[in-house]
Design a protein around this motif. Structure first.
Motif, PDB file in Angstrom:
ATOM      1  N   ARG A  46      41.112  13.171  32.645  1.00 42.37           N
ATOM      2  CA  ARG A  46      40.627  14.539  32.878  1.00 42.37           C
ATOM      3  C   ARG A  46      40.236  15.198  31.552  1.00 42.37           C
ATOM      4  NH1 ARG A  46      39.377  19.049  32.201  1.00 42.37           N
ATOM      5  NH2 ARG A  46      39.637  20.851  33.543  1.00 42.37           N
ATOM      6  N   TRP A  49      36.975  13.695  30.471  1.00 39.77           N
ATOM      7  CA  TRP A  49      35.905  14.118  31.375  1.00 39.77           C
ATOM      8  C   TRP A  49      35.494  15.562  31.076  1.00 39.77           C
ATOM      9  CZ3 TRP A  49      32.201  12.294  34.127  1.00 39.77           C
ATOM     10  CH2 TRP A  49      31.653  12.986  35.209  1.00 39.77           C
ATOM     11  N   THR A  86      35.208  13.570  41.604  1.00 42.57           N
ATOM     12  CA  THR A  86      34.616  14.686  40.871  1.00 42.57           C
ATOM     13  C   THR A  86      33.894  15.606  41.844  1.00 42.57           C
ATOM     14  OG1 THR A  86      32.530  13.512  40.565  1.00 42.57           O
ATOM     15  CG2 THR A  86      34.212  13.235  38.855  1.00 42.57           C
ATOM     16  N   ASP A  91      28.635  11.580  39.766  1.00 40.26           N
ATOM     17  CA  ASP A  91      29.661  11.845  38.756  1.00 40.26           C
ATOM     18  C   ASP A  91      30.854  10.912  38.876  1.00 40.26           C
ATOM     19  OD1 ASP A  91      28.276  13.728  37.301  1.00 40.26           O
ATOM     20  OD2 ASP A  91      29.202  15.446  38.287  1.00 40.26           O
ATOM     21  N   LEU A  95      32.411   8.876  35.902  1.00 38.12           N
ATOM     22  CA  LEU A  95      33.847   8.865  35.621  1.00 38.12           C
ATOM     23  C   LEU A  95      34.357   7.426  35.513  1.00 38.12           C
ATOM     24  CD1 LEU A  95      36.249  10.852  35.251  1.00 38.12           C
ATOM     25  CD2 LEU A  95      36.700  10.537  37.696  1.00 38.12           C
TER      26      LEU A  95
END
Length: 144
Positions: A46, A49, A86, A91, A95
C-alpha cells in the motif's frame, strides 16, 4: 498495522447475510498471521502503491470458507491471505507488476479472473513468491 485493520480483514458480506460470526476472537495464531500479512506484505504494498487498496476477503472461519471457496485448506482460514483490489482491472494489473518487481515478501500471488482482484498470501516461514493466474477455475504458474 498502518493501512489495514482487523475489522476489514475479517469483514464479510456473505457471513453477515448468512449470520456466520467470522471474527477469530481468541485465536492468537490467526491474529499473528493477519498481523504478519499486513506488516510484511499489505502495508508495504500500500505504501509503494500510494493509493488505497480495498480488502475483498481476508480471514475466513472454516464455516464461511466452506460456503465461499472450493479450497478446503485455504490460507484465508489461517489468516495468511487477503483478496485485494484497487477498484479496476487495469490498476490491479499495475499493482501485480509493482508487487512482483518489488522485494516485498509473499508466499503466493494469484491473478484472479483476469485481474478482477489479487489473492496475496504470506506464510512467514515460506517466502516462495509463487505467481499464478486463474483460468477457468484452474491455477496456472506464470513467470511474470
Amino acid at each position: 498495522m498502518k493501512y489495514f485493520t482487523y475489522e476489514e480483514l475479517t469483514r464479510s458480506a456473505t457471513a453477515k447475510k448468512l449470520h456466520i460470526d467470522n471474527f477469530p476472537y481468541f485465536n492468537k495464531e490467526v491474529f499473528a498471521n493477519l498481523r504478519a500479512l499486513v506488516e510484511n506484505t499489505l502495508d508495504p504494498l500500500r505504501a509503494a502503491w500510494g493509493k488505497p487498496i480495498r480488502v475483498n476477503s481476508g480471514y475466513r472461519c472454516p464455516k464461511l470458507n466452506a460456503v465461499v471457496s472450493k479450497v478446503p485448506n485455504s490460507s484465508h482460514i489461517k489468516g495468511q491471505a487477503a483478496d485485494i483490489t484497487t477498484g479496476s482491472k487495469i490498476d490491479n494489473k499495475r499493482l501485480w507488476d509493482l508487487l512482483i518487481e518489488s522485494s516485498i515478501p509473499y508466499t503466493k500471488v494469484i491473478n484472479e479472473k483476469d485481474f478482477s482482484w489479487l489473492h496475496i498470501s504470506l506464510d512467514i516461514n515460506n517466502i516462495s513468491r509463487i505467481k499464478l493466474k486463474e483460468v477457468n477455475g484452474k491455477y496456472i504458474a506464470v513467470q511474470r
